[in-house]
Scaffold this motif. Structure first.
Motif, PDB file in Angstrom:
ATOM      1  N   VAL A 129      54.703  68.613  28.219  1.00 15.73           N
ATOM      2  CA  VAL A 129      56.891  67.541  28.755  1.00 15.73           C
ATOM      3  C   VAL A 129      57.004  67.856  30.185  1.00 15.73           C
ATOM      4  CG1 VAL A 129      58.545  67.243  27.565  1.00 15.73           C
ATOM      5  CG2 VAL A 129      56.629  67.383  26.270  1.00 15.73           C
ATOM      6  N   LEU A 130      57.078  67.429  30.830  1.00  8.37           N
ATOM      7  CA  LEU A 130      58.126  67.282  32.324  1.00  8.37           C
ATOM      8  C   LEU A 130      59.357  67.749  32.295  1.00  8.37           C
ATOM      9  CD1 LEU A 130      57.863  67.072  35.217  1.00  8.37           C
ATOM     10  CD2 LEU A 130      58.186  64.369  34.948  1.00  8.37           C
ATOM     11  N   GLN A 131      59.718  68.993  32.786  1.00  7.18           N
ATOM     12  CA  GLN A 131      61.809  69.243  32.753  1.00  7.18           C
ATOM     13  C   GLN A 131      62.128  67.951  33.594  1.00  7.18           C
ATOM     14  OE1 GLN A 131      62.172  72.965  33.978  1.00  7.18           O
ATOM     15  NE2 GLN A 131      60.769  73.757  31.771  1.00  7.18           N
ATOM     16  N   THR A 132      62.683  67.014  32.558  1.00  9.55           N
ATOM     17  CA  THR A 132      64.114  66.281  33.360  1.00  9.55           C
ATOM     18  C   THR A 132      64.951  66.717  34.006  1.00  9.55           C
ATOM     19  OG1 THR A 132      63.704  64.149  30.870  1.00  9.55           O
ATOM     20  CG2 THR A 132      65.169  64.235  32.420  1.00  9.55           C
ATOM     21  N   VAL A 133      65.187  66.327  35.248  1.00 15.93           N
ATOM     22  CA  VAL A 133      66.195  66.670  35.786  1.00 15.93           C
ATOM     23  C   VAL A 133      67.213  66.057  36.217  1.00 15.93           C
ATOM     24  CG1 VAL A 133      66.798  67.216  38.689  1.00 15.93           C
ATOM     25  CG2 VAL A 133      64.132  68.214  37.514  1.00 15.93           C
ATOM     26  N   LYS A 134      68.244  66.519  35.888  1.00 14.07           N
ATOM     27  CA  LYS A 134      69.686  65.842  35.872  1.00 14.07           C
ATOM     28  C   LYS A 134      70.157  65.654  37.370  1.00 14.07           C
ATOM     29  CE  LYS A 134      73.724  67.305  35.211  1.00 14.07           C
ATOM     30  NZ  LYS A 134      74.961  68.330  34.489  1.00 14.07           N
ATOM     31  N   VAL A 135      70.349  64.009  37.764  1.00 13.12           N
ATOM     32  CA  VAL A 135      69.971  63.878  39.005  1.00 13.12           C
ATOM     33  C   VAL A 135      71.460  61.915  38.788  1.00 13.12           C
ATOM     34  CG1 VAL A 135      69.705  62.751  41.216  1.00 13.12           C
ATOM     35  CG2 VAL A 135      68.361  63.986  40.281  1.00 13.12           C
ATOM     36  N   SER A 136      72.667  62.905  39.252  1.00 14.86           N
ATOM     37  CA  SER A 136      73.970  60.906  39.408  1.00 14.86           C
ATOM     38  C   SER A 136      73.964  61.358  40.644  1.00 14.86           C
ATOM     39  CB  SER A 136      75.201  61.949  38.156  1.00 14.86           C
ATOM     40  OG  SER A 136      75.342  63.021  39.087  1.00 14.86           O
ATOM     41  N   ALA A 137      74.893  60.020  40.884  1.00 14.27           N
ATOM     42  CA  ALA A 137      75.309  60.206  42.367  1.00 14.27           C
ATOM     43  C   ALA A 137      76.311  61.118  42.959  1.00 14.27           C
ATOM     44  CB  ALA A 137      75.738  58.492  42.670  1.00 14.27           C
ATOM     45  N   ALA A 138      76.925  61.750  41.606  1.00 17.07           N
ATOM     46  CA  ALA A 138      78.100  62.717  42.315  1.00 17.07           C
ATOM     47  C   ALA A 138      78.027  63.211  42.801  1.00 17.07           C
ATOM     48  CB  ALA A 138      78.788  62.969  40.907  1.00 17.07           C
ATOM     49  N   ILE A 139      76.199  64.249  42.501  1.00 17.06           N
ATOM     50  CA  ILE A 139      76.137  65.220  43.179  1.00 17.06           C
ATOM     51  C   ILE A 139      74.964  65.066  44.398  1.00 17.06           C
ATOM     52  CG2 ILE A 139      76.509  67.017  41.192  1.00 17.06           C
ATOM     53  CD1 ILE A 139      74.189  66.782  40.251  1.00 17.06           C
ATOM     54  N   LEU A 140      74.454  64.311  44.468  1.00 16.71           N
ATOM     55  CA  LEU A 140      73.574  63.670  44.950  1.00 16.71           C
ATOM     56  C   LEU A 140      74.000  64.021  46.375  1.00 16.71           C
ATOM     57  CD1 LEU A 140      71.694  60.829  44.627  1.00 16.71           C
ATOM     58  CD2 LEU A 140      70.396  62.794  44.112  1.00 16.71           C
ATOM     59  N   GLU A 141      73.481  65.066  47.942  1.00 15.84           N
ATOM     60  CA  GLU A 141      73.300  65.391  48.698  1.00 15.84           C
ATOM     61  C   GLU A 141      73.686  64.376  50.177  1.00 15.84           C
ATOM     62  OE1 GLU A 141      75.137  67.912  49.741  1.00 15.84           O
ATOM     63  OE2 GLU A 141      74.555  70.022  47.619  1.00 15.84           O
ATOM     64  N   THR A 142      74.406  64.158  50.295  1.00 15.54           N
ATOM     65  CA  THR A 142      74.260  63.458  51.529  1.00 15.54           C
ATOM     66  C   THR A 142      74.329  63.382  52.961  1.00 15.54           C
ATOM     67  OG1 THR A 142      76.284  62.894  52.021  1.00 15.54           O
ATOM     68  CG2 THR A 142      75.252  61.252  50.479  1.00 15.54           C
ATOM     69  N   THR A 143      73.969  65.120  53.141  1.00 15.19           N
ATOM     70  CA  THR A 143      74.749  65.572  53.754  1.00 15.19           C
ATOM     71  C   THR A 143      73.052  65.623  55.132  1.00 15.19           C
ATOM     72  OG1 THR A 143      74.867  67.863  53.274  1.00 15.19           O
ATOM     73  CG2 THR A 143      73.689  68.404  55.161  1.00 15.19           C
ATOM     74  N   THR A 144      74.046  64.721  56.753  1.00 13.82           N
ATOM     75  CA  THR A 144      72.424  65.204  57.534  1.00 13.82           C
ATOM     76  C   THR A 144      72.467  65.739  58.360  1.00 13.82           C
ATOM     77  OG1 THR A 144      74.489  64.845  59.394  1.00 13.82           O
ATOM     78  CG2 THR A 144      74.439  62.408  57.764  1.00 13.82           C
ATOM     79  N   GLU A 145      73.221  66.527  58.517  1.00 19.18           N
ATOM     80  CA  GLU A 145      72.610  67.930  58.832  1.00 19.18           C
ATOM     81  C   GLU A 145      70.975  68.309  59.046  1.00 19.18           C
ATOM     82  OE1 GLU A 145      73.916  73.105  60.325  1.00 19.18           O
ATOM     83  OE2 GLU A 145      74.531  71.891  57.944  1.00 19.18           O
ATOM     84  N   GLY A 146      70.736  68.414  60.316  1.00 22.59           N
ATOM     85  CA  GLY A 146      69.296  68.821  59.882  1.00 22.59           C
ATOM     86  C   GLY A 146      68.265  68.006  60.048  1.00 22.59           C
ATOM     87  N   SER A 147      68.316  66.836  58.938  1.00 20.59           N
ATOM     88  CA  SER A 147      67.731  65.308  59.454  1.00 20.59           C
ATOM     89  C   SER A 147      67.112  64.935  60.290  1.00 20.59           C
ATOM     90  CB  SER A 147      68.457  64.364  58.516  1.00 20.59           C
ATOM     91  OG  SER A 147      69.264  63.873  59.128  1.00 20.59           O
ATOM     92  N   GLY A 148      67.537  64.857  61.505  1.00 18.39           N
ATOM     93  CA  GLY A 148      67.259  64.438  62.760  1.00 18.39           C
ATOM     94  C   GLY A 148      67.423  62.912  62.536  1.00 18.39           C
TER      95      GLY A 148
END
Length: 823
Positions: A129-148
């Motif tokens: 069974v694949l473990q579900t990873v909780k992801v929501s818009a409120a905690i998604l990182e939008t950090t640009t540092e290091g992304s180039g």
């Protein structure tokens, strides 16, 4: 789905790994990607060509960065998946499947392939069974540092909803960490000069005004909490070493700001602590003895990674192309994240900023015949004792809690104390063709406090999930000010017979400032604003989204002379976004913003607030999973209810001390904007934008103003571009880049007493170049050259003969050599 092999190499930090995972959905279980078909596709697509991998041991995120860059594949996943994990690295000739399997060995992670070349990280299956990873818009990182990257995965400055640029129905620019570093941007003035659609006008050299769409920008927010921006007593121009990015939303932004002009919202986003250790040291040396150094250290403070900290420091000591002038900056920023529980994080922070300059009030005067003085660009016309010394101390605190039902709640607070000490001069003309320095001084102590509590999550209606944000905020600004000023006449001067063509900066006599001075005045003000708001994104269909929002503000500004109060002012927001094709959307939006005024009618009632109404229609494009964004829009802004002086003042009870008005004034701004930001091809980043904006009077106190431009000192057309390219093959350690900015003509009509003349700065183009070399895994060097053709131009021009000492040259050709070492 695009083929990742046709795109630039990308580098994703732990915080940036989640950017490309989900933008269009608030919650998406990874389990939905697990299928036998996907597993089969994984084998077929990744087990083909072999690559010579050279991936050093280190953090797992760094190893995956290198894997993505060397394989040309795109990796997405929640940043939390890689936190605290390491990799032994990889060297040799492998196909992508074998290489990735070895990198993820003993990490507890696996992967799936979605739509071709996109790899989705996930936790390993347990008992099938694949473990579900909780992801929501409120905690998604939008950090640009290091992304180039020159763009970001999502932002919330326009609506409070965490949306991609394509999903947001307004014109948006994101100045990412990479773009700021490439262009040598160090403070907010640099941002405005480089960002599309924004321009600068000034009252002399030390008091800049920022403009967008023909209106001045009077608010700059920090992580969503507003702070007023002033040029009268100049606001500190924040050093950007402590920030990850700057988000700019053009037009009316009352939904997130409440009070202001319909110009733009500028929101700076602070850097966050990282669980993985990272440290860097940067130094730079530039023209006119401009030296700076930056240190940035971040990492876990506890073994389990539940406590993370970061410290950023910046020091700058420099002269200027103007003789005598100096500019010094000191900045210290510290922040800590504490995981109080699995779902709750506390963030605390402190920053200190000190800025010093010794040219702060006036500029070069225009001659009595209306012509430019045309003195040398290095001419300093002030006194050598002038100064603007500012201290800003800020404390931050926020708490974010994630519920188990896709909802989250966040409390965000900020307190700042700003102390400004100003002593400046202004040149007033004498009868002999020379000048006298009059002085102005101010000591200002301001306390600013802001707090915001909001919740965001999903609601299910009619078989679809919809996103909702609702919250409340309180902002307060308490100002105590004392000023020293005699009069605006040469007879009040602290110098006489000053020759601007042969200046003696020691000749003005420094005034003695004391509590007993007859030139001293004391004032205070208390501004308070309470707000409540709600925003919803209605999922009408898979390709059609409706955003609605409303904000209610209670506003009170009390000064020594008057009280301006506004109860229950509504600001409305509406936006419709239709995806008419896989990569393109069309949007239509309406937004408002209000600004109280202190003019009164014949019944002594304060006029209702000025309201800015923004109508916008545009088409947006999103390519390569959001790595490249485009936008073209047309807009109209009506700023209504402006005070219009009554022609008949006979029934005005305050006349002649004060005139009576009515709220019927109207100005209109219309224009077009086009922008592209992000990745064009492998190793090629671009940020470019063109703006045309025309603003004119529709109704005004002066009937002759109807149909005229509101301010001819603001350029109508702007074009700005910056691009960088990483050379291919064996030359991939080199990056080259450049940019240009075009500004159309600005002018004022001056009355010399005998005739009217046109004082102007014709349209001009400035060009810049950049070259960077990665000497090793740790060391990189960069050279920036600005105004490479040494264009001689004015940043500000005079709008008056007698009070015209505001003219200011733009910077001549200059260079900055910088180096950064990453540990």
């Amino acid at each position: 789905m695009f083929n990742r092999h046709h795109l630039p190499k990308k580098s994703f930090t732990p915080l940036a790994l989640s950017i490309h995972l989900i933008c269009a959905s608030a919650v998406l279980p990874f389990a939905s990607l697990a299928s036998a078909q996907t597993n089969s596709a994984t084998t077929n697509q990744l087990a083909v060509a072999k690559v010579d991998f050279k991936i050093p041991a280190g953090s797992l995120a760094s190893a995956l960065n290198e894997f993505a860059a060397q394989s040309g594949l795109l990796i997405s996943g929640n940043a939390e998946l890689t936190q605290g994990k390491t990799s032994k690295g990889l060297t040799g000739n492998y196909n992508a499947q074998d290489a990735l399997t070895q990198l993820l060995n003993d990490t507890g992670l696996s992967y799936q392939v979605a739509e071709g070349k996109k790899i989705i990280l996930e936790k390993k299956r347990e008992s099938g069974v694949l473990q579900t990873v909780k992801v929501s818009a409120a905690i998604l990182e939008t950090t640009t540092e290091g992304s180039g990257s020159y763009t970001t995965g999502s932002m919330s400055s326009a609506t409070k909803l965490d949306l991609s640029i394509r999903e947001t129905p307004q014109s948006i620019t994101v100045m990412t960490r990479q773009r700021m570093d490439d262009q040598g941007i160090v403070n907010m003035l640099d941002v405005v000069e480089k960002a599309p659609g924004l321009s600068v006008n000034s009252y002399g050299t030390g008091r800049p005004l920022f403009y967008s769409r023909g209106f001045s920008i009077d608010n700059i927010t920090e992580d969503g909490i507003p702070g007023s921006f002033s040029s009268y007593i100049p606001s500190p121009l924040s050093n950007l070493a402590m920030y990850d990015r700057v988000e700019i939303v053009r037009g009316s932004t009352g939904l997130t700001q409440g009070v202001g002009n319909p110009s733009a919202a500028i929101n700076v986003i602070r850097k966050k602590p990282t669980e993985e250790f990272q440290a860097s040291m940067g130094v730079s040396a530039g023209s006119w003895n401009d030296f700076s150094t930056t240190a940035d250290v971040s990492g876990a403070l506890s073994e389990d990674g539940n406590i993370r900290g970061r410290v950023v420091a910046y020091l700058q000591d420099g002269d200027n192309f103007r003789d005598v002038q100096k500019e010094d900056t000191q900045m210290l920023y510290g922040t800590i994240d504490i995981d109080l529980s699995e779902n709750t994080t506390l963030n605390l922070g402190y920053s200190y900023l000190n800025t010093f300059s010794n040219l702060v009030w006036g500029g070069i005067p225009v001659l009595e015949n209306g012509e430019h003085a045309r003195v040398s660009r290095s001419t300093f016309v002030g006194a050598d004792w002038e100064h603007l010394d500012q201290d800003v101390k800020t404390v931050y605190a926020s708490v974010n809690h994630e519920f188990d039902n896709s909802w989250s709640i966040r409390l965000n607070t900020k307190y700042s104390n700003i102390v400004s000490d100003v002593l400046g001069t202004w040149l007033m003309p004498e009868d002999n063709g020379r000048y006298s320095h009059i002085y102005w001084a101010a000591k200002n102590d301001t306390d600013q406090f802001g707090a915001e509590l909001y919740a965001t999550g999903l609601v299910s209606l009619f078989g679809r999930d919809h996103e909702l944000v609702f919250g409340a905020s309180h902002n307060k600004e308490d100002l105590a000010n004392q000023e020293f000023f005699n009069c605006f006449d040469a007879s009040c001067g602290v110098s006489t017979g000053f020759d601007i063509f042969n200046p003696d900066n020691h000749s003005p006599i420094k005034p003695v400032l004391s509590d007993n001075s007859p030139d001293r005045s004391v004032s205070s003000s208390l501004l308070q604003q309470q707000s409540a708001y709600a925003t919803a994104r209605w999922n009408l269909a898979d390709s059609l989204k409706l955003i609605t929002g409303v904000r209610l503000d209670w506003y009170n500004n009390k000064t020594n002379w008057s009280t301006t109060k506004e109860v229950a002012n509504f600001s409305r927001y509406g936006g419709l976004v239709y995806d008419f094709e896989k990569n393109h959307s069309v949007y239509l939006s309406y937004s408002e913003i209000f600004k109280p005024q202190d003019s009164v009618d014949i019944n002594r009632n304060v006029l209702k607030p000025v309201v800015g109404k923004n109508y916008e229609l545009g088409v947006k494009g999103e390519y390569y999973d959001g790595l490249l964004n485009t936008n073209i829009a047309i807009y109209r802004i009506d700023q209504a209810n402006r005070a219009r002086r009554l022609e008949d003042q006979s029934n005005c009870p305050t006349f002649p001390d004060a005139s009576c008005s009515r709220a019927t004034g109207l100005v209109r701004s219309e224009g077009i904007e086009a922008e592209i930001q992000g990745e064009l091809a492998r190793g090629w980043e671009i940020g470019a934008g063109y703006t045309y904006s025309h603003i004119e009077y529709i109704n005004d106190s002066d009937p002759e103003n109807k149909g005229k431009r509101v301010d001819t000192g603001i350029p109508e057309r702007l074009f700005k571009i910056n691009t960088t390219y990483t050379l291919p093959g064996d030359l991939n350690k080199w990056r080259i880049g450049g940019g240009a900015s075009y500004q159309s003509e600005i002018y004022y009509t001056l009355d010399t007493g005998t005739e009217t003349v046109r004082n102007q700065q014709k349209s001009y183009v400035l060009a810049n170049l950049m070259v960077a070399y990665k000497a090793s895994e740790h060391l990189s060097v960069q050279l920036n050259a600005n105004n490479i053709f040494d264009k001689n131009y004015y940043d500000a021009i005079a709008d008056s003969i007698y009070y015209g000492a505001v003219e200011m040259y733009g910077e001549p050709r200059n260079f900055t050599l910088s180096a950064e070492y990453k540990f």
